[in-house]
Enzyme design. Sequence first.
Site, short mmCIF file in Angstrom:
data_model
loop_
_atom_site.label_atom_id
_atom_site.label_comp_id
_atom_site.label_asym_id
_atom_site.label_seq_id
_atom_site.Cartn_x
_atom_site.Cartn_y
_atom_site.Cartn_z
N HIS A 52 0.83 -1.22 0.00
CA HIS A 52 0.00 0.00 0.00
C HIS A 52 0.87 1.26 0.00
O HIS A 52 0.46 2.30 0.51
CB HIS A 52 -1.00 -0.01 1.17
CG HIS A 52 -2.11 -1.01 0.96
ND1 HIS A 52 -3.36 -0.66 0.50
CD2 HIS A 52 -2.12 -2.35 1.11
CE1 HIS A 52 -4.10 -1.76 0.40
NE2 HIS A 52 -3.38 -2.80 0.76
N ASP A 190 1.66 -3.85 -9.48
CA ASP A 190 1.48 -5.18 -10.06
C ASP A 190 1.84 -5.21 -11.54
O ASP A 190 2.53 -6.10 -12.02
CB ASP A 190 0.03 -5.65 -9.87
CG ASP A 190 -0.37 -5.70 -8.41
OD1 ASP A 190 0.53 -5.66 -7.55
OD2 ASP A 190 -1.57 -5.75 -8.12
C1 GLA Z 1 -2.88 -4.59 -4.88
C2 GLA Z 1 -2.80 -3.43 -5.88
C3 GLA Z 1 -1.40 -2.80 -5.88
C4 GLA Z 1 -0.93 -2.46 -4.47
C5 GLA Z 1 -1.15 -3.65 -3.53
C6 GLA Z 1 -0.85 -3.30 -2.11
O1 GLA Z 1 -2.06 -5.64 -5.30
O2 GLA Z 1 -3.09 -3.89 -7.18
O3 GLA Z 1 -1.41 -1.66 -6.71
O4 GLA Z 1 -1.56 -1.31 -4.01
O5 GLA Z 1 -2.48 -4.15 -3.60
O6 GLA Z 1 0.50 -3.06 -1.93
#
Ligand code: GLA
Length: 400
Positions: A52, A190
Amino acid sequence: MTDRAGEVADPAPADPGRDVAGRAAAGFLHRYGEPPAGRWAAPGRANLIGEHTDYNDGFVLPFALPLRTVVAAAPRDGARWSVCSEFSEHPAEFGADEVAAPGRVTGWAAYVAGVVWALREAGHDVPGARLAVASDVPVGSGLSSSAALEAAVLAALVDLGGLELTAEQLPRLAQRAENAYVGAPTGIMDQSAVIRCRAGHALFLDCRTEAVEHIPFDLAAAGLAVLVVDTRAPHRHADGEYASRRAACESAAELLGVPALRDVPAADLGAALARLDDDETRRRVRHVVTEDQRVLDTVELLRAGRIRDVGPLLTASHASMRDDFEITVPEVDTAVEAALAAGAYGARMTGGGFGGCVLALVDAARADATADAVASAYAERGYRTPRFHRATPAPGAHRL
Ligand code: GLA
């Protein structure tokens, strides 16, 4: 991969005819009656540390997994796209109208339509295509199955259309598909991970500038392993909770008068917290600021080749997610505690939270024993049997 408790799956497929790439090609042939023009793979990811922090313009350190999504594809005439997948009985077909605006294709095919939409929005002449998807990335486990699908489709369409796009430009396009077409307000981690990661390395990403550094993360050479525990805990209100955490961080940054929480240095955290009245907001801010610092500290240790010493930072990250950001669930906390009790150097939840996966840094020789310990703790509490993967840092999206 196996779902038997206590056994860590070997990522290398025993029979290439039945691996995910073979399944994608077979699915294509079955559906369209001809072989594909090519196959493109994109991995799932685990985040070593930095949760996050991405949408707070901060730092993350993910690595790609050997679990992959493969898209077999071939061009077709006109602006039409057909897609089938082994994880759905319902193939989808859409044309220019459906990708003219978000929301017109729904369900799993929205990730595919979203990529076509984002490319066209950015002014690219996207080729019509037939696509068949196969995947070893578990859906809904927090290992970025959606980013893997977006990235594999994107790689296929870019190649088939000979589109002029650099690897640096691709993550934002995939993120746009997810944010604006599918409607999930995720950060850039991601998509960056599944596109830009390199084998044997973790990806140190500055989410503000998108600058990356590939940090050597050779677990095998150090006699170590990262055990990924898929807790299989049902996601509880994950979408709404994610959006509310994001909103809380953005309004805290506004209250503090900074563009993003990344701009609160760890050394000034005490002063920043003193300016906030609300205890919950203070804890959210403390998580993000300390987590950014933990990423920087982890990178320093890895640069110095001290992988084992990263363990306590992982565990501290977990405590921060549990107590300050409040995104863990009992199954996740249990996996972390059981792995630590079994001798892991460190363990933490990875991904957005409210279920999903835990990763544990362990001696390679202890991976199976650690998995056994987690499985026993789950059995004792009557939780669903977890699944285990051994996470060797793998490459990002590429053509096979
Ligand atoms: C999900 C979101 C990412 C990131 C994570 C937490 O995977 O897709 O963008 O915010 O949560 O780190």
